[in-house]
Design a protein around this motif. Structure first.
Motif, mmCIF file in Angstrom:
data_model
loop_
_atom_site.group_PDB
_atom_site.id
_atom_site.type_symbol
_atom_site.label_atom_id
_atom_site.label_comp_id
_atom_site.label_asym_id
_atom_site.label_seq_id
_atom_site.Cartn_x
_atom_site.Cartn_y
_atom_site.Cartn_z
ATOM 1 N N GLU A 71 -11.062 0.088 -9.074
ATOM 2 C CA GLU A 71 -10.816 0.773 -7.808
ATOM 3 C C GLU A 71 -11.436 0.004 -6.650
ATOM 4 O O GLU A 71 -10.818 -0.160 -5.589
ATOM 5 N N ALA A 72 -12.669 -0.499 -6.845
ATOM 6 C CA ALA A 72 -13.337 -1.250 -5.782
ATOM 7 C C ALA A 72 -12.547 -2.512 -5.430
ATOM 8 O O ALA A 72 -12.364 -2.836 -4.255
ATOM 9 N N LEU A 73 -12.051 -3.221 -6.445
ATOM 10 C CA LEU A 73 -11.279 -4.432 -6.201
ATOM 11 C C LEU A 73 -9.965 -4.111 -5.504
ATOM 12 O O LEU A 73 -9.540 -4.841 -4.590
ATOM 13 N N ALA A 74 -9.302 -3.033 -5.907
ATOM 14 C CA ALA A 74 -8.034 -2.648 -5.283
ATOM 15 C C ALA A 74 -8.227 -2.296 -3.810
ATOM 16 O O ALA A 74 -7.432 -2.703 -2.942
ATOM 17 N N VAL A 75 -9.271 -1.530 -3.514
ATOM 18 C CA VAL A 75 -9.558 -1.144 -2.125
ATOM 19 C C VAL A 75 -9.907 -2.379 -1.287
ATOM 20 O O VAL A 75 -9.408 -2.559 -0.168
ATOM 21 N N ALA A 76 -10.771 -3.237 -1.828
ATOM 22 C CA ALA A 76 -11.181 -4.439 -1.098
ATOM 23 C C ALA A 76 -9.990 -5.355 -0.832
ATOM 24 O O ALA A 76 -9.845 -5.904 0.272
ATOM 25 N N VAL A 102 -2.536 1.298 -6.753
ATOM 26 C CA VAL A 102 -1.971 0.991 -5.447
ATOM 27 C C VAL A 102 -2.781 1.709 -4.370
ATOM 28 O O VAL A 102 -3.011 2.927 -4.460
ATOM 29 N N VAL A 103 -3.231 0.956 -3.375
ATOM 30 C CA VAL A 103 -4.050 1.505 -2.294
ATOM 31 C C VAL A 103 -3.398 1.138 -0.966
ATOM 32 O O VAL A 103 -3.083 -0.035 -0.723
ATOM 33 N N ALA A 104 -3.192 2.136 -0.126
ATOM 34 C CA ALA A 104 -2.640 1.905 1.219
ATOM 35 C C ALA A 104 -3.745 2.095 2.247
ATOM 36 O O ALA A 104 -4.602 2.982 2.115
ATOM 37 N N VAL A 105 -3.729 1.257 3.281
ATOM 38 C CA VAL A 105 -4.787 1.256 4.294
ATOM 39 C C VAL A 105 -4.196 1.602 5.651
ATOM 40 O O VAL A 105 -3.128 1.125 6.021
ATOM 41 N N GLU A 106 -4.907 2.415 6.395
ATOM 42 C CA GLU A 106 -4.518 2.718 7.771
ATOM 43 C C GLU A 106 -5.767 2.768 8.635
ATOM 44 O O GLU A 106 -6.894 2.751 8.129
ATOM 45 N N SER A 107 -5.572 2.840 9.943
ATOM 46 C CA SER A 107 -6.694 2.855 10.901
ATOM 47 C C SER A 107 -7.644 1.693 10.633
ATOM 48 O O SER A 107 -8.866 1.852 10.540
ATOM 49 N N PHE A 108 -7.077 0.514 10.529
ATOM 50 C CA PHE A 108 -7.850 -0.688 10.189
ATOM 51 C C PHE A 108 -8.587 -1.196 11.426
ATOM 52 O O PHE A 108 -8.041 -1.255 12.523
ATOM 53 N N SER A 121 -5.231 5.893 2.992
ATOM 54 C CA SER A 121 -4.248 6.969 2.893
ATOM 55 C C SER A 121 -3.919 7.217 1.421
ATOM 56 O O SER A 121 -3.743 6.290 0.641
ATOM 57 N N GLY A 122 -3.864 8.502 1.055
ATOM 58 C CA GLY A 122 -3.544 8.854 -0.324
ATOM 59 C C GLY A 122 -4.768 9.108 -1.179
ATOM 60 O O GLY A 122 -4.655 9.639 -2.280
ATOM 61 N N GLU A 131 -9.247 15.539 4.384
ATOM 62 C CA GLU A 131 -9.473 14.232 5.016
ATOM 63 C C GLU A 131 -9.322 13.119 4.001
ATOM 64 O O GLU A 131 -9.619 13.289 2.814
ATOM 65 N N PHE A 132 -8.837 11.971 4.505
ATOM 66 C CA PHE A 132 -8.722 10.801 3.643
ATOM 67 C C PHE A 132 -10.071 10.089 3.577
ATOM 68 O O PHE A 132 -10.903 10.186 4.481
ATOM 69 N N ALA A 133 -10.271 9.368 2.488
ATOM 70 C CA ALA A 133 -11.535 8.650 2.283
ATOM 71 C C ALA A 133 -11.671 7.485 3.255
ATOM 72 O O ALA A 133 -10.681 6.819 3.589
ATOM 73 N N LYS A 134 -12.881 7.251 3.706
ATOM 74 C CA LYS A 134 -13.205 6.115 4.565
ATOM 75 C C LYS A 134 -13.754 4.983 3.711
ATOM 76 O O LYS A 134 -14.481 5.214 2.740
ATOM 77 N N ALA A 135 -13.406 3.752 4.074
ATOM 78 C CA ALA A 135 -13.900 2.587 3.341
ATOM 79 C C ALA A 135 -14.404 1.536 4.318
ATOM 80 O O ALA A 135 -13.823 1.342 5.396
ATOM 81 N N SER A 136 -15.483 0.871 3.928
ATOM 82 C CA SER A 136 -16.040 -0.227 4.730
ATOM 83 C C SER A 136 -16.444 -1.343 3.788
ATOM 84 O O SER A 136 -16.990 -1.097 2.716
ATOM 85 N N ILE A 137 -16.175 -2.584 4.199
ATOM 86 C CA ILE A 137 -16.599 -3.740 3.422
ATOM 87 C C ILE A 137 -17.224 -4.751 4.373
ATOM 88 O O ILE A 137 -16.732 -4.969 5.485
ATOM 89 N N GLY A 138 -18.351 -5.334 3.950
ATOM 90 C CA GLY A 138 -19.038 -6.289 4.808
ATOM 91 C C GLY A 138 -20.365 -6.698 4.215
ATOM 92 O O GLY A 138 -20.577 -6.615 2.999
ATOM 93 N N SER A 139 -21.271 -7.120 5.064
ATOM 94 C CA SER A 139 -22.587 -7.557 4.600
ATOM 95 C C SER A 139 -23.392 -6.357 4.101
ATOM 96 O O SER A 139 -23.126 -5.207 4.477
#
Length: 402
Positions: A71-76, A102-108, A121-122, A131-139
């Motif tokens: 799941e982490a790899l799909a989201v990233a 399958v992961v769809a992204v919005e509000s990027f 989304s989804g 509410e849809f889940a929020k995701a963040s990737i970075g340092s």
């Protein structure tokens, strides 16, 4: 001629003034990932470190779908589509050919120097079905700063320090619905970088430093491999900008910044001369840079600096020759010591000397007068040797019996 000479080496200068600026610089700063290193990161491990359900608590360990790593790899991978950042490209490459959800992204939203934020989304948020889940990737620093609770933020940092894979890898963190997963990447220094650093330090006499956003262990590992002693790590884009300005003020001379990413753009713009590896650089970095390296190779950086110093030296010599000839021709003529024809001859002779001196720009650049003399002696030896060989060949041909 100098512009044509550097272009033949795969170097594009945005104007002749760049040569003058390069010759005045006393310091040079390198970005790490993608500049000193190959930038071809490989994902070595995906490690859930915070917020994931633990089998020891008697709960199903697969708190993600189909499992935490997938799941982490799909989201990233969904968040990094179309990216030019080395970490993003490594994530996408690692996801190819894998059976991922399958992961769809919005509000990027992209935050340079920090990471990427998006809404998935989804995928429903754990705390709210509406509410849809929020995701963040970075340092790691950025992801930990998203947790308002000081204790939770410290827990994430401590989990990173206690990672089973150690601190030597390049790291990025992913937060999905308060679950944090750590990505570990391996990167290697470019071949030939040690020779480039040695030349810039010993021959160009430049102060050399590394400016990177990576953590200390990863930065020190690469710095040791490429023989750089001054290292500044965990820097955001604004930190790099401030460091470039500070070094420029302290040293008195200019500073050269070498980078490739959008994170380096502010520092590249503020530096006396910005140099980018054009093949993999972001559009922003290319736009603000003064020098574009058309080949994915740092070995031409010393040549560019040496050519700039050679050109500046030749300009100064030519001006001195011209003024000297004018003074020695005009002053005696005004005082009546020289006839007009001799004055004209001296003046035109000075112009000829300036032209002949300018032709030296076609020679390979050197770092000192001693190198110039050695180069001249070597050229004379080759010329004399070629003439002697040619004469001996002619003599041998003339003595052949009929």
């Amino acid at each position: 001629m100098p512009l044509q000479s550097v272009l033949l080496q795969g170097i594009l200068l945005k104007g002749g003034h760049v040569l003058d600026a390069l010759s005045s610089c006393q310091s040079i700063a390198f970005d790490k990932t993608g500049t000193l290193t190959t930038g071809k990161l490989m994902c070595k491990a995906i490690e859930p470190i915070h917020g994931h359900l633990d089998a020891s608590n008697g709960v199903d360990p697969s708190c993600c779908t189909p499992n935490c790593e997938s799941e982490a790899l799909a989201v990233a991978a969904a968040m990094e589509k179309g990216t030019t950042h080395p970490i993003g490209r490594a994530v996408l490459k690692h996801s190819v050919g894998r059976d991922l959800p399958v992961v769809a992204v919005e509000s990027f939203e992209s935050l340079p120097g920090r990471g990427v934020v998006a809404t998935l989304s989804g995928i429903k948020a754990r705390d709210s079905e509406n509410e849809f889940a929020k995701a963040s990737i970075g340092s790691v620093e950025y992801i930990s700063s998203l947790y308002r609770s000081y204790g939770e933020s410290e827990q994430i940092k401590e989990a990173v320090k206690c990672s089973a894979f150690g601190p030597e890898f390049v790291q990025a963190a992913l937060s999905v619905d308060k679950k944090v997963t750590l990505f570990h990447f391996e990167d290697e220094p470019r071949t030939g970088v040690c020779e480039v650093i040695y030349t810039l330090r010993e021959k160009a006499k430049l102060r050399i430093m590394m400016l990177t956003g990576d953590h200390e262990s990863s930065a020190q590992r690469v710095a040791k491999a490429v023989c750089i002693e001054e290292v500044h790590f965990s820097l955001k884009p604004e930190d790099k900008l401030n460091k470039v300005k500070a070094v420029s003020r302290e040293g008195g001379g200019g500073l050269i910044m070498v980078g490739d990413g959008i994170n380096d753009a502010p520092a590249l713009a503020a530096a006396t001369v910005g140099i980018v590896l054009a093949q993999r650089a972001s559009a922003t970095a290319v736009a603000v840079a003064d020098v574009l390296l058309l080949q994915d190779n740092l070995c031409v950086v010393p040549f560019c600096i040496a050519k700039a110093r050679q050109t500046t030296s030749l300009v100064k010599q030519s001006v001195a020759l011209a003024l000297t000839c004018i003074v020695f021709a005009a002053l005696p003529s005004v005082l009546g010591f020289l006839p007009l024809w001799l004055t004209v001859l001296l003046h035109e002779g000075g112009t000829l000397l300036v032209c002949l001196n300018s032709i030296r720009a076609l020679n390979p650049p050197t770092w000192s007068w001693a190198d110039d003399i050695r180069q001249l002696v070597h050229s004379l030896k080759n010329y004399v040797s070629a003439k002697l060989n040619s004469s001996s060949s002619d003599c041998s041909a003339s003595t052949v019996p009929l």
